[in-house]
Design a protein around this motif. Structure first.
Motif, PDB file in Angstrom:
ATOM      1  N   ASP A 310       0.828  -1.199   0.000  1.00 38.03           N
ATOM      2  CA  ASP A 310       0.000   0.000   0.000  1.00 38.03           C
ATOM      3  C   ASP A 310       0.867   1.257   0.000  1.00 38.03           C
ATOM      4  OD1 ASP A 310      -2.707  -0.520  -0.173  1.00 38.03           O
ATOM      5  OD2 ASP A 310      -3.029  -0.660   1.991  1.00 38.03           O
ATOM      6  N   GLY A 311       2.179   1.064   0.204  1.00 36.87           N
ATOM      7  CA  GLY A 311       3.068   2.209   0.371  1.00 36.87           C
ATOM      8  C   GLY A 311       3.118   2.713   1.797  1.00 36.87           C
ATOM      9  N   VAL A 312       2.667   1.876   2.765  1.00 34.54           N
ATOM     10  CA  VAL A 312       2.664   2.238   4.181  1.00 34.54           C
ATOM     11  C   VAL A 312       3.954   1.741   4.831  1.00 34.54           C
ATOM     12  CG1 VAL A 312       1.501   1.873   6.413  1.00 34.54           C
ATOM     13  CG2 VAL A 312       0.154   2.186   4.314  1.00 34.54           C
ATOM     14  N   PRO A 313       4.605   2.549   5.661  1.00 30.27           N
ATOM     15  CA  PRO A 313       5.856   2.106   6.277  1.00 30.27           C
ATOM     16  C   PRO A 313       5.672   0.915   7.201  1.00 30.27           C
ATOM     17  CG  PRO A 313       5.126   4.191   7.234  1.00 30.27           C
ATOM     18  CD  PRO A 313       4.260   3.936   6.036  1.00 30.27           C
ATOM     19  N   ALA A 314       6.667   0.028   7.189  1.00 34.82           N
ATOM     20  CA  ALA A 314       6.653  -1.136   8.082  1.00 34.82           C
ATOM     21  C   ALA A 314       6.767  -0.672   9.523  1.00 34.82           C
ATOM     22  CB  ALA A 314       7.815  -2.061   7.736  1.00 34.82           C
ATOM     23  N   GLY A 315       6.218  -1.469  10.442  1.00 35.66           N
ATOM     24  CA  GLY A 315       6.288  -1.105  11.846  1.00 35.66           C
ATOM     25  C   GLY A 315       6.079  -2.301  12.743  1.00 35.66           C
ATOM     26  N   ARG A 316       6.032  -2.006  14.023  1.00 35.28           N
ATOM     27  CA  ARG A 316       5.823  -3.021  15.066  1.00 35.28           C
ATOM     28  C   ARG A 316       4.452  -2.770  15.679  1.00 35.28           C
ATOM     29  NH1 ARG A 316       8.996  -6.360  18.422  1.00 35.28           N
ATOM     30  NH2 ARG A 316       8.316  -6.434  20.596  1.00 35.28           N
ATOM     31  N   VAL A 317       3.555  -3.747  15.563  1.00 35.07           N
ATOM     32  CA  VAL A 317       2.169  -3.584  15.996  1.00 35.07           C
ATOM     33  C   VAL A 317       1.842  -4.608  17.081  1.00 35.07           C
ATOM     34  CG1 VAL A 317      -0.248  -3.614  15.283  1.00 35.07           C
ATOM     35  CG2 VAL A 317       1.503  -2.762  13.698  1.00 35.07           C
ATOM     36  N   PRO A 318       1.548  -4.175  18.312  1.00 36.28           N
ATOM     37  CA  PRO A 318       1.128  -5.122  19.344  1.00 36.28           C
ATOM     38  C   PRO A 318      -0.204  -5.773  18.973  1.00 36.28           C
ATOM     39  CG  PRO A 318       1.750  -3.001  20.304  1.00 36.28           C
ATOM     40  CD  PRO A 318       1.641  -2.799  18.813  1.00 36.28           C
ATOM     41  N   LEU A 319      -0.291  -7.085  19.136  1.00 41.68           N
ATOM     42  CA  LEU A 319      -1.518  -7.830  18.876  1.00 41.68           C
ATOM     43  C   LEU A 319      -2.178  -8.290  20.172  1.00 41.68           C
ATOM     44  CD1 LEU A 319      -0.135 -10.040  15.972  1.00 41.68           C
ATOM     45  CD2 LEU A 319      -1.501  -7.952  15.746  1.00 41.68           C
ATOM     46  N   VAL A 320      -1.364  -8.826  21.056  1.00 34.52           N
ATOM     47  CA  VAL A 320      -1.822  -9.263  22.375  1.00 34.52           C
ATOM     48  C   VAL A 320      -0.833  -8.725  23.403  1.00 34.52           C
ATOM     49  CG1 VAL A 320      -2.253 -11.240  23.889  1.00 34.52           C
ATOM     50  CG2 VAL A 320      -2.905 -11.360  21.465  1.00 34.52           C
ATOM     51  N   GLU A 321      -1.334  -7.994  24.390  1.00 37.64           N
ATOM     52  CA  GLU A 321      -0.494  -7.461  25.456  1.00 37.64           C
ATOM     53  C   GLU A 321      -1.000  -7.954  26.801  1.00 37.64           C
ATOM     54  OE1 GLU A 321      -0.435  -3.194  24.993  1.00 37.64           O
ATOM     55  OE2 GLU A 321       1.466  -3.295  23.888  1.00 37.64           O
ATOM     56  N   LYS A 322      -0.112  -8.635  27.536  1.00 38.57           N
ATOM     57  CA  LYS A 322      -0.478  -9.218  28.834  1.00 38.57           C
ATOM     58  C   LYS A 322      -1.758 -10.038  28.723  1.00 38.57           C
ATOM     59  CE  LYS A 322       1.881  -5.766  31.655  1.00 38.57           C
ATOM     60  NZ  LYS A 322       1.773  -4.777  32.763  1.00 38.57           N
ATOM     61  N   GLY A 323      -1.870 -10.739  27.596  1.00 35.40           N
ATOM     62  CA  GLY A 323      -2.986 -11.650  27.380  1.00 35.40           C
ATOM     63  C   GLY A 323      -4.225 -11.040  26.768  1.00 35.40           C
ATOM     64  N   ILE A 324      -4.273  -9.705  26.598  1.00 31.44           N
ATOM     65  CA  ILE A 324      -5.475  -9.036  26.082  1.00 31.44           C
ATOM     66  C   ILE A 324      -5.297  -8.701  24.601  1.00 31.44           C
ATOM     67  CG2 ILE A 324      -7.005  -7.042  26.318  1.00 31.44           C
ATOM     68  CD1 ILE A 324      -7.079  -8.980  28.678  1.00 31.44           C
ATOM     69  N   LEU A 325      -6.308  -8.989  23.794  1.00 33.16           N
ATOM     70  CA  LEU A 325      -6.289  -8.644  22.371  1.00 33.16           C
ATOM     71  C   LEU A 325      -6.268  -7.124  22.214  1.00 33.16           C
ATOM     72  CD1 LEU A 325      -6.656  -9.513  19.334  1.00 33.16           C
ATOM     73  CD2 LEU A 325      -9.115  -9.187  19.720  1.00 33.16           C
ATOM     74  N   VAL A 326      -5.234  -6.590  21.537  1.00 34.83           N
ATOM     75  CA  VAL A 326      -5.117  -5.132  21.415  1.00 34.83           C
ATOM     76  C   VAL A 326      -4.909  -4.664  19.973  1.00 34.83           C
ATOM     77  CG1 VAL A 326      -4.232  -4.821  23.758  1.00 34.83           C
ATOM     78  CG2 VAL A 326      -2.616  -5.188  21.856  1.00 34.83           C
ATOM     79  N   TYR A 328      -4.774  -5.694  15.348  1.00 36.36           N
ATOM     80  CA  TYR A 328      -4.973  -6.565  14.193  1.00 36.36           C
ATOM     81  C   TYR A 328      -3.930  -6.248  13.120  1.00 36.36           C
ATOM     82  CZ  TYR A 328      -9.736  -7.346  16.051  1.00 36.36           C
ATOM     83  OH  TYR A 328     -10.821  -7.667  16.830  1.00 36.36           O
ATOM     84  N   LEU A 329      -3.792  -7.150  12.187  1.00 35.74           N
ATOM     85  CA  LEU A 329      -3.050  -6.889  10.949  1.00 35.74           C
ATOM     86  C   LEU A 329      -3.993  -6.148  10.009  1.00 35.74           C
ATOM     87  CD1 LEU A 329      -1.530 -10.445  10.627  1.00 35.74           C
ATOM     88  CD2 LEU A 329      -0.187  -8.366  10.990  1.00 35.74           C
ATOM     89  N   SER A 342      -3.487   2.317   9.319  1.00 35.14           N
ATOM     90  CA  SER A 342      -2.972   1.073   8.765  1.00 35.14           C
ATOM     91  C   SER A 342      -1.738   0.601   9.519  1.00 35.14           C
ATOM     92  CB  SER A 342      -2.612   1.252   7.285  1.00 35.14           C
ATOM     93  OG  SER A 342      -1.929   0.106   6.799  1.00 35.14           O
ATOM     94  N   GLY A 343      -1.703  -0.714   9.767  1.00 33.29           N
ATOM     95  CA  GLY A 343      -0.531  -1.313  10.399  1.00 33.29           C
ATOM     96  C   GLY A 343       0.518  -1.743   9.400  1.00 33.29           C
TER      97      GLY A 343
END
Length: 481
Positions: A310-326, A328-329, A342-343
Protein backbone atom coordinates in the motif's frame (compact mmCIF):
# COMPACT_ATOMS: atom_id res chain seq x y z
CA UNK A 1 10.94 1.93 -14.52
CA UNK A 2 10.08 5.54 -13.74
CA UNK A 3 8.95 6.25 -17.31
CA UNK A 4 6.56 3.31 -17.36
CA UNK A 5 5.29 4.26 -13.92
CA UNK A 6 4.74 7.85 -15.05
CA UNK A 7 2.83 6.60 -18.08
CA UNK A 8 0.60 4.34 -15.94
CA UNK A 9 -0.18 6.96 -13.32
CA UNK A 10 -0.83 9.67 -15.92
CA UNK A 11 -3.19 7.36 -17.81
CA UNK A 12 -5.01 6.51 -14.56
CA UNK A 13 -5.33 10.15 -13.54
CA UNK A 14 -6.70 11.13 -16.95
CA UNK A 15 -9.25 8.29 -16.68
CA UNK A 16 -10.62 9.88 -13.50
CA UNK A 17 -9.05 7.57 -10.91
CA UNK A 18 -9.05 8.84 -7.33
CA UNK A 19 -5.94 6.79 -6.61
CA UNK A 20 -3.61 4.49 -8.55
CA UNK A 21 -0.39 2.58 -8.02
CA UNK A 22 1.84 0.33 -10.08
CA UNK A 23 4.11 -2.46 -8.86
CA UNK A 24 6.83 -3.68 -11.20
CA UNK A 25 8.38 -6.97 -10.15
CA UNK A 26 11.34 -9.13 -11.09
CA UNK A 27 11.90 -12.56 -9.52
CA UNK A 28 14.63 -15.21 -9.61
CA UNK A 29 13.95 -18.50 -7.85
CA UNK A 30 16.06 -21.66 -7.47
CA UNK A 31 14.99 -24.96 -5.89
CA UNK A 32 17.03 -28.14 -5.37
CA UNK A 33 15.93 -31.44 -3.86
CA UNK A 34 17.95 -34.62 -3.51
CA UNK A 35 16.23 -37.91 -2.66
CA UNK A 36 18.19 -41.05 -1.81
CA UNK A 37 21.29 -39.78 -3.55
CA UNK A 38 19.52 -38.68 -6.73
CA UNK A 39 18.85 -35.10 -7.81
CA UNK A 40 15.07 -35.36 -7.91
CA UNK A 41 14.28 -31.70 -8.51
CA UNK A 42 16.39 -28.88 -9.96
CA UNK A 43 14.45 -25.80 -10.92
CA UNK A 44 15.48 -22.27 -11.84
CA UNK A 45 12.76 -19.77 -12.65
CA UNK A 46 12.72 -16.09 -13.52
CA UNK A 47 9.83 -13.80 -14.32
CA UNK A 48 9.07 -10.15 -14.71
CA UNK A 49 5.91 -8.12 -15.01
CA UNK A 50 3.74 -5.46 -13.44
CA UNK A 51 0.38 -4.93 -11.78
CA UNK A 52 -1.76 -1.80 -11.76
CA UNK A 53 -4.32 -1.04 -9.06
CA UNK A 54 -6.83 1.83 -9.32
CA UNK A 55 -9.64 3.29 -7.24
CA UNK A 56 -12.57 5.05 -8.87
CA UNK A 57 -15.13 6.23 -6.35
CA UNK A 58 -15.72 3.18 -4.18
CA UNK A 59 -14.59 0.63 -6.74
CA UNK A 60 -11.18 -1.06 -6.90
CA UNK A 61 -9.75 -2.42 -10.11
CA UNK A 62 -6.59 -4.44 -10.80
CA UNK A 63 -4.86 -5.76 -13.90
CA UNK A 64 -1.41 -7.25 -14.53
CA UNK A 65 0.81 -8.07 -17.50
CA UNK A 66 3.95 -10.20 -17.96
CA UNK A 67 5.36 -7.84 -20.59
CA UNK A 68 6.51 -4.32 -19.79
CA UNK A 69 6.08 -1.85 -22.64
CA UNK A 70 4.03 1.25 -23.34
CA UNK A 71 1.13 -0.55 -25.00
CA UNK A 72 0.83 -3.13 -22.23
CA UNK A 73 0.96 -0.45 -19.54
CA UNK A 74 -1.85 1.55 -21.14
CA UNK A 75 -3.85 -1.63 -21.74
CA UNK A 76 -3.51 -2.72 -18.11
CA UNK A 77 -4.58 0.68 -16.77
CA UNK A 78 -7.68 0.70 -18.97
CA UNK A 79 -8.60 -2.84 -17.92
CA UNK A 80 -8.13 -1.95 -14.23
CA UNK A 81 -10.41 1.07 -14.72
CA UNK A 82 -13.11 -1.12 -16.28
CA UNK A 83 -12.92 -3.47 -13.32
CA UNK A 84 -13.13 -0.54 -10.89
CA UNK A 85 -16.24 0.83 -12.56
CA UNK A 86 -17.86 -2.60 -12.43
CA UNK A 87 -16.86 -2.98 -8.77
CA UNK A 88 -18.71 0.21 -7.91
CA UNK A 89 -22.01 -1.38 -8.81
CA UNK A 90 -21.69 -4.11 -6.16
CA UNK A 91 -19.85 -2.21 -3.41
CA UNK A 92 -21.95 -2.00 -0.24
CA UNK A 93 -19.75 0.24 1.89
CA UNK A 94 -17.76 3.36 0.95
CA UNK A 95 -13.98 3.09 0.68
CA UNK A 96 -12.17 5.15 3.30
CA UNK A 97 -8.37 5.07 3.21
CA UNK A 98 -5.89 6.14 5.87
CA UNK A 99 -3.64 9.00 4.81
CA UNK A 100 -0.53 8.17 2.82
CA UNK A 101 2.58 10.32 2.79
CA UNK A 102 4.69 10.61 -0.35
CA UNK A 103 8.09 8.96 0.09
CA UNK A 104 11.15 8.06 -1.95
CA UNK A 105 12.97 5.14 -0.39
CA UNK A 106 14.91 1.95 -1.06
CA UNK A 107 15.51 -1.27 0.86
CA UNK A 108 17.82 -4.24 0.39
CA UNK A 109 18.32 -7.48 2.31
CA UNK A 110 21.49 -7.38 4.37
CA UNK A 111 23.66 -10.32 3.33
CA UNK A 112 27.26 -11.47 3.11
CA UNK A 113 27.09 -14.06 0.31
CA UNK A 114 24.67 -13.67 -2.59
CA UNK A 115 23.19 -17.18 -3.04
CA UNK A 116 23.01 -16.69 -6.79
CA UNK A 117 26.77 -16.19 -6.89
CA UNK A 118 27.40 -19.59 -5.26
CA UNK A 119 28.13 -22.25 -7.93
CA UNK A 120 25.44 -24.90 -8.38
CA UNK A 121 28.11 -27.59 -7.95
CA UNK A 122 28.84 -26.28 -4.46
CA UNK A 123 25.17 -26.43 -3.45
CA UNK A 124 24.75 -29.94 -4.85
CA UNK A 125 27.88 -31.17 -3.07
CA UNK A 126 26.59 -29.88 0.27
CA UNK A 127 23.14 -31.42 -0.15
CA UNK A 128 24.51 -34.78 -1.32
CA UNK A 129 26.83 -35.00 1.70
CA UNK A 130 24.01 -34.14 4.08
CA UNK A 131 21.55 -36.57 2.49
CA UNK A 132 24.13 -39.38 2.51
CA UNK A 133 24.70 -38.82 6.24
CA UNK A 134 21.03 -39.66 6.88
CA UNK A 135 21.45 -43.29 5.80
CA UNK A 136 22.72 -44.70 9.10
CA UNK A 137 21.16 -48.18 8.72
CA UNK A 138 18.65 -50.29 6.78
CA UNK A 139 15.64 -48.73 8.53
CA UNK A 140 16.18 -45.44 6.69
CA UNK A 141 14.04 -45.78 3.57
CA UNK A 142 13.93 -42.16 2.36
CA UNK A 143 16.42 -39.35 2.78
CA UNK A 144 15.72 -35.85 1.51
CA UNK A 145 17.92 -32.75 1.36
CA UNK A 146 16.43 -29.49 0.09
CA UNK A 147 17.48 -25.92 -0.63
CA UNK A 148 15.68 -22.85 -1.96
CA UNK A 149 16.91 -19.38 -2.86
CA UNK A 150 14.94 -16.42 -4.21
CA UNK A 151 15.62 -12.81 -5.08
CA UNK A 152 12.78 -10.38 -5.73
CA UNK A 153 13.10 -6.79 -6.87
CA UNK A 154 10.02 -4.61 -6.62
CA UNK A 155 9.35 -1.03 -7.72
CA UNK A 156 6.29 0.77 -6.35
CA UNK A 157 4.92 4.10 -7.60
CA UNK A 158 1.65 5.77 -6.64
CA UNK A 159 -0.39 8.87 -7.42
CA UNK A 160 0.28 9.85 -3.80
CA UNK A 161 3.80 10.64 -4.99
CA UNK A 162 5.68 7.61 -3.58
CA UNK A 163 8.60 5.92 -5.34
CA UNK A 164 9.87 2.85 -3.44
CA UNK A 165 12.41 0.25 -4.54
CA UNK A 166 12.92 -2.95 -2.52
CA UNK A 167 15.09 -6.03 -3.07
CA UNK A 168 14.51 -9.11 -0.92
CA UNK A 169 16.67 -12.25 -0.79
CA UNK A 170 15.33 -15.38 0.93
CA UNK A 171 17.35 -18.56 1.49
CA UNK A 172 16.79 -21.81 3.33
CA UNK A 173 17.55 -25.51 3.47
CA UNK A 174 16.60 -28.61 5.38
CA UNK A 175 16.59 -32.37 5.77
CA UNK A 176 13.87 -34.96 6.15
CA UNK A 177 14.26 -38.66 6.84
CA UNK A 178 11.66 -41.44 6.76
CA UNK A 179 12.25 -44.67 8.66
CA UNK A 180 10.39 -47.97 8.51
CA UNK A 181 10.69 -51.44 10.01
CA UNK A 182 7.92 -52.93 7.85
CA UNK A 183 5.34 -52.39 10.58
CA UNK A 184 5.58 -48.67 11.24
CA UNK A 185 6.70 -45.51 9.44
CA UNK A 186 8.15 -42.43 11.16
CA UNK A 187 9.50 -39.10 9.98
CA UNK A 188 12.00 -36.62 11.39
CA UNK A 189 13.03 -33.23 10.01
CA UNK A 190 15.79 -30.66 10.52
CA UNK A 191 15.61 -27.78 11.28
CA UNK A 192 11.86 -28.15 10.74
CA UNK A 193 9.12 -29.46 8.49
CA UNK A 194 8.25 -27.49 5.30
CA UNK A 195 11.71 -28.06 3.78
CA UNK A 196 13.75 -26.71 6.70
CA UNK A 197 14.18 -23.18 7.97
CA UNK A 198 14.33 -19.94 5.99
CA UNK A 199 15.51 -16.39 6.52
CA UNK A 200 15.92 -13.14 4.68
CA UNK A 201 19.67 -13.44 4.40
CA UNK A 202 22.50 -14.63 2.18
CA UNK A 203 24.00 -18.07 1.62
CA UNK A 204 25.78 -17.74 4.95
CA UNK A 205 22.47 -18.68 6.63
CA UNK A 206 22.50 -22.06 4.86
CA UNK A 207 26.08 -22.66 5.99
CA UNK A 208 25.09 -21.89 9.60
CA UNK A 209 22.42 -24.61 9.48
CA UNK A 210 25.25 -27.19 9.37
CA UNK A 211 23.13 -29.86 7.67
CA UNK A 212 25.84 -32.52 7.55
CA UNK A 213 26.44 -32.42 11.31
CA UNK A 214 22.75 -32.70 12.24
CA UNK A 215 21.84 -35.43 9.73
CA UNK A 216 22.91 -38.49 11.82
CA UNK A 217 21.05 -37.20 14.90
CA UNK A 218 17.66 -36.86 13.22
CA UNK A 219 18.16 -40.17 11.42
CA UNK A 220 18.84 -41.88 14.75
CA UNK A 221 15.72 -40.30 16.26
CA UNK A 222 13.65 -41.49 13.30
CA UNK A 223 14.87 -45.04 13.89
CA UNK A 224 14.26 -44.84 17.65
CA UNK A 225 10.69 -43.72 17.01
CA UNK A 226 9.92 -47.06 15.35
CA UNK A 227 10.19 -48.87 18.69
CA UNK A 228 9.07 -46.02 20.95
CA UNK A 229 5.82 -46.17 22.91
CA UNK A 230 2.89 -44.14 21.59
CA UNK A 231 2.44 -40.83 23.37
CA UNK A 232 -0.07 -41.42 26.19
CA UNK A 233 -3.46 -39.74 26.14
CA UNK A 234 -3.93 -37.45 29.12
CA UNK A 235 -4.82 -33.96 30.28
CA UNK A 236 -1.60 -32.50 31.55
CA UNK A 237 1.36 -30.21 31.08
CA UNK A 238 2.67 -29.62 27.57
CA UNK A 239 6.02 -28.05 26.70
CA UNK A 240 6.35 -27.02 23.06
CA UNK A 241 9.62 -26.38 21.29
CA UNK A 242 9.72 -23.36 18.97
CA UNK A 243 9.64 -25.57 15.86
CA UNK A 244 6.01 -26.46 16.64
CA UNK A 245 4.99 -23.37 18.61
CA UNK A 246 5.78 -21.25 15.55
CA UNK A 247 3.01 -23.06 13.65
CA UNK A 248 0.65 -22.66 16.61
CA UNK A 249 1.29 -18.90 16.52
CA UNK A 250 0.78 -18.85 12.76
CA UNK A 251 -2.55 -20.68 12.76
CA UNK A 252 -4.21 -19.56 16.01
CA UNK A 253 -2.97 -15.95 16.13
CA UNK A 254 -1.53 -14.82 12.78
CA UNK A 255 -4.51 -15.74 10.62
CA UNK A 256 -7.00 -14.94 13.36
CA UNK A 257 -5.93 -11.27 13.56
CA UNK A 258 -6.03 -10.52 9.82
CA UNK A 259 -8.56 -7.70 9.84
CA UNK A 260 -10.10 -8.56 6.47
CA UNK A 261 -11.02 -12.00 7.90
CA UNK A 262 -12.36 -10.40 11.07
CA UNK A 263 -14.55 -8.03 9.01
CA UNK A 264 -15.76 -10.86 6.79
CA UNK A 265 -14.19 -9.47 3.64
CA UNK A 266 -11.95 -12.54 3.18
CA UNK A 267 -13.51 -15.88 3.96
CA UNK A 268 -13.24 -18.06 0.85
CA UNK A 269 -9.98 -19.92 1.38
CA UNK A 270 -9.70 -20.42 5.13
CA UNK A 271 -12.70 -18.82 6.76
CA UNK A 272 -13.16 -15.91 9.13
CA UNK A 273 -12.04 -15.33 12.74
CA UNK A 274 -13.48 -15.65 16.22
CA UNK A 275 -11.54 -12.50 17.24
CA UNK A 276 -14.31 -10.10 16.22
CA UNK A 277 -13.92 -6.34 16.68
CA UNK A 278 -16.14 -6.24 19.78
CA UNK A 279 -13.30 -8.13 21.53
CA UNK A 280 -10.65 -5.48 20.79
CA UNK A 281 -8.97 -4.13 23.95
CA UNK A 282 -11.13 -6.22 26.29
CA UNK A 283 -10.86 -9.92 25.36
CA UNK A 284 -8.57 -12.23 27.30
CA UNK A 285 -6.80 -14.14 24.57
CA UNK A 286 -4.04 -15.55 26.77
CA UNK A 287 -2.47 -15.47 30.21
CA UNK A 288 -0.72 -12.43 31.68
CA UNK A 289 2.66 -13.51 30.29
CA UNK A 290 1.46 -13.86 26.68
CA UNK A 291 2.57 -10.98 24.46
CA UNK A 292 2.24 -11.37 20.68
CA UNK A 293 3.55 -8.82 18.20
CA UNK A 294 3.47 -8.21 14.45
CA UNK A 295 6.85 -6.80 13.48
CA UNK A 296 7.74 -6.09 9.85
CA UNK A 297 11.10 -4.66 10.93
CA UNK A 298 12.64 -7.84 12.41
CA UNK A 299 16.13 -8.46 11.03
CA UNK A 300 16.13 -11.64 8.93
CA UNK A 301 12.37 -12.10 8.95
CA UNK A 302 10.59 -13.32 5.84
CA UNK A 303 7.85 -10.78 6.56
CA UNK A 304 10.33 -7.90 6.81
CA UNK A 305 10.27 -4.91 4.46
CA UNK A 306 10.54 -1.13 4.47
CA UNK A 307 7.08 -0.39 3.00
CA UNK A 308 4.10 -2.64 2.33
CA UNK A 309 2.28 -2.87 -0.99
CA UNK A 310 0.00 0.00 0.00
CA UNK A 311 3.07 2.21 0.37
CA UNK A 312 2.66 2.24 4.18
CA UNK A 313 5.86 2.11 6.28
CA UNK A 314 6.65 -1.14 8.08
CA UNK A 315 6.29 -1.10 11.85
CA UNK A 316 5.82 -3.02 15.07
CA UNK A 317 2.17 -3.58 16.00
CA UNK A 318 1.13 -5.12 19.34
CA UNK A 319 -1.52 -7.83 18.88
CA UNK A 320 -1.82 -9.26 22.37
CA UNK A 321 -0.49 -7.46 25.46
CA UNK A 322 -0.48 -9.22 28.83
CA UNK A 323 -2.99 -11.65 27.38
CA UNK A 324 -5.48 -9.04 26.08
CA UNK A 325 -6.29 -8.64 22.37
CA UNK A 326 -5.12 -5.13 21.41
CA UNK A 327 -4.54 -5.10 17.66
CA UNK A 328 -4.97 -6.56 14.19
CA UNK A 329 -3.05 -6.89 10.95
CA UNK A 330 -4.53 -4.15 8.77
CA UNK A 331 -4.37 -2.10 5.58
CA UNK A 332 -5.24 1.45 4.49
CA UNK A 333 -8.78 0.28 3.75
CA UNK A 334 -9.51 -2.03 6.70
CA UNK A 335 -7.95 0.00 9.54
CA UNK A 336 -10.36 2.99 9.30
CA UNK A 337 -13.26 0.60 9.82
CA UNK A 338 -12.12 0.17 13.43
CA UNK A 339 -10.93 3.75 13.85
CA UNK A 340 -7.22 3.07 13.46
CA UNK A 341 -4.37 3.74 11.05
CA UNK A 342 -2.97 1.07 8.77
CA UNK A 343 -0.53 -1.31 10.40
CA UNK A 344 1.30 -1.78 7.09
CA UNK A 345 0.29 -5.40 6.45
CA UNK A 346 -0.85 -5.20 2.81
CA UNK A 347 1.20 -7.68 0.75
CA UNK A 348 0.99 -9.34 -2.65
CA UNK A 349 2.80 -12.41 -3.94
CA UNK A 350 4.46 -11.25 -7.13
CA UNK A 351 3.46 -8.58 -9.59
CA UNK A 352 0.55 -10.63 -10.93
CA UNK A 353 -1.57 -10.62 -7.76
CA UNK A 354 -3.57 -7.91 -5.99
CA UNK A 355 -2.34 -7.02 -2.48
CA UNK A 356 -4.36 -8.35 0.47
CA UNK A 357 -3.92 -8.24 4.25
CA UNK A 358 -1.16 -10.71 5.15
CA UNK A 359 0.98 -11.61 8.11
CA UNK A 360 4.24 -9.80 8.63
CA UNK A 361 6.46 -11.49 11.26
CA UNK A 362 4.29 -12.63 14.21
CA UNK A 363 6.24 -13.17 17.43
CA UNK A 364 5.65 -14.54 20.90
CA UNK A 365 7.79 -12.26 23.03
CA UNK A 366 10.36 -14.07 25.22
CA UNK A 367 9.79 -14.74 28.90
CA UNK A 368 12.01 -14.78 31.99
CA UNK A 369 12.97 -18.45 32.42
CA UNK A 370 15.66 -20.42 30.65
CA UNK A 371 14.55 -23.47 28.69
CA UNK A 372 16.34 -25.63 31.24
CA UNK A 373 14.44 -23.97 34.11
CA UNK A 374 11.17 -24.48 32.24
CA UNK A 375 11.78 -28.24 32.14
CA UNK A 376 13.34 -28.44 35.61
CA UNK A 377 10.26 -26.84 37.22
CA UNK A 378 7.89 -29.33 35.56
CA UNK A 379 7.05 -32.34 37.74
CA UNK A 380 5.19 -34.25 35.03
CA UNK A 381 4.53 -33.41 31.40
CA UNK A 382 5.19 -34.04 27.73
CA UNK A 383 7.77 -32.16 25.64
CA UNK A 384 7.12 -32.05 21.87
CA UNK A 385 9.16 -31.00 18.83
CA UNK A 386 8.59 -30.76 15.08
CA UNK A 387 5.52 -30.32 12.88
CA UNK A 388 3.78 -33.45 11.60
CA UNK A 389 0.09 -32.59 11.11
CA UNK A 390 -2.20 -29.62 11.66
CA UNK A 391 -5.90 -28.86 11.61
CA UNK A 392 -7.84 -25.78 12.71
CA UNK A 393 -11.42 -24.72 12.08
CA UNK A 394 -12.50 -21.84 9.84
CA UNK A 395 -12.76 -19.42 12.78
CA UNK A 396 -9.26 -20.25 14.10
CA UNK A 397 -10.80 -21.52 17.32
CA UNK A 398 -10.64 -25.33 17.62
CA UNK A 399 -7.43 -27.09 16.62
CA UNK A 400 -5.48 -30.33 16.66
CA UNK A 401 -1.75 -30.59 15.99
CA UNK A 402 0.54 -33.57 15.65
CA UNK A 403 4.28 -33.40 16.30
CA UNK A 404 7.16 -35.54 15.05
CA UNK A 405 8.60 -36.53 18.41
CA UNK A 406 8.00 -36.24 22.16
CA UNK A 407 9.66 -37.01 25.45
CA UNK A 408 8.25 -37.61 28.90
CA UNK A 409 9.10 -35.01 31.55
CA UNK A 410 9.39 -36.56 35.00
CA UNK A 411 10.63 -34.74 38.09
CA UNK A 412 12.09 -31.97 36.00
CA UNK A 413 14.03 -34.22 33.64
CA UNK A 414 13.50 -35.44 30.09
CA UNK A 415 12.94 -39.19 29.98
CA UNK A 416 11.20 -41.75 27.76
CA UNK A 417 10.79 -41.16 24.04
CA UNK A 418 7.24 -41.17 22.62
CA UNK A 419 5.98 -41.38 19.04
CA UNK A 420 2.91 -39.93 17.34
CA UNK A 421 2.31 -37.11 19.85
CA UNK A 422 -0.87 -35.08 19.36
CA UNK A 423 -2.48 -32.23 21.30
CA UNK A 424 -5.76 -30.41 20.84
CA UNK A 425 -7.89 -27.64 22.30
CA UNK A 426 -9.33 -24.21 21.69
CA UNK A 427 -7.24 -21.13 21.01
CA UNK A 428 -8.17 -19.04 24.10
CA UNK A 429 -8.00 -21.97 26.52
CA UNK A 430 -4.60 -22.96 25.13
CA UNK A 431 -3.02 -19.50 25.43
CA UNK A 432 -4.72 -18.77 28.77
CA UNK A 433 -3.01 -21.87 30.16
CA UNK A 434 0.47 -20.66 29.21
CA UNK A 435 2.44 -20.35 32.47
CA UNK A 436 6.03 -20.29 31.28
CA UNK A 437 7.97 -18.89 28.31
CA UNK A 438 11.69 -19.35 27.83
CA UNK A 439 13.92 -16.30 27.60
CA UNK A 440 15.61 -14.58 24.66
CA UNK A 441 18.52 -17.05 24.72
CA UNK A 442 16.13 -19.71 23.43
CA UNK A 443 14.15 -17.32 21.17
CA UNK A 444 14.66 -17.70 17.42
CA UNK A 445 13.01 -17.05 14.07
CA UNK A 446 11.24 -19.83 12.18
CA UNK A 447 10.60 -19.08 8.52
CA UNK A 448 7.63 -20.53 6.64
CA UNK A 449 7.45 -20.19 2.84
CA UNK A 450 4.02 -21.77 2.42
CA UNK A 451 1.44 -19.46 4.01
CA UNK A 452 -1.65 -19.63 1.80
CA UNK A 453 -4.51 -17.16 1.58
CA UNK A 454 -6.88 -15.72 -1.01
CA UNK A 455 -8.64 -16.93 -4.13
CA UNK A 456 -6.73 -17.36 -6.36
CA UNK A 457 -4.40 -18.47 -3.59
CA UNK A 458 -1.25 -16.50 -2.88
CA UNK A 459 1.57 -18.43 -1.17
CA UNK A 460 3.63 -15.98 0.85
CA UNK A 461 6.65 -16.22 3.19
CA UNK A 462 6.42 -15.26 6.88
CA UNK A 463 8.52 -15.70 10.01
CA UNK A 464 7.59 -16.35 13.62
CA UNK A 465 9.89 -15.66 16.52
CA UNK A 466 9.37 -17.75 19.61
CA UNK A 467 11.10 -19.64 22.36
CA UNK A 468 10.01 -22.84 24.11
CA UNK A 469 6.85 -22.42 26.22
CA UNK A 470 4.84 -24.40 28.77
CA UNK A 471 1.06 -24.91 28.88
CA UNK A 472 -1.00 -26.50 31.68
CA UNK A 473 -4.19 -28.63 31.50
CA UNK A 474 -3.82 -29.44 27.81
CA UNK A 475 -5.51 -32.38 26.11
CA UNK A 476 -2.63 -34.54 24.93
CA UNK A 477 -3.76 -37.25 22.53
CA UNK A 478 -7.29 -37.38 21.14
CA UNK A 479 -9.97 -36.99 23.79
CA UNK A 480 -12.66 -39.64 23.96
CA UNK A 481 -16.08 -38.43 22.76
Amino acid sequence: MKEWAKLALTEATQAGCDYADIRIGQLANEEIRIKNGIVEHLHHHTDRGFGVRVLIGDGWGFASRPQLDDNEVVSAVREACEVALASQTVRREPVNLTELEAVEASYQTQLTIDPFNVPLEHKLFLLKRAEAALHINEHIVVGLAMMKCSKEKKWFYSTAGSAIEQETVIVGAGLQVISSDGKDVQVRSYPNTFSGNYAQAGYEFIELLDLVQHAPRIAEEAVQLLTAEPCPTQVGTLILHGSQLALQIHESCGHAVELDRVLGEEAGYAGKSFLTIDKLDCYRYGSEIVNLTADATTAGGLGTYLYDDDGVPAGRVPLVEKGILVGYLSSRETAPQIGRKSGGAMRAVGWQNVPIVRMTNIHLEPGQMSKEELIATTDEGIYMEGIKSWSIDDRRYQFQFGCEIAWEIKNGKRGRLFKNPVYQGTTPAFWQNCDGIADEQDWMLWGFINCGKGEPMQMIAVSHGTSTARFRNIQIGVAEQ
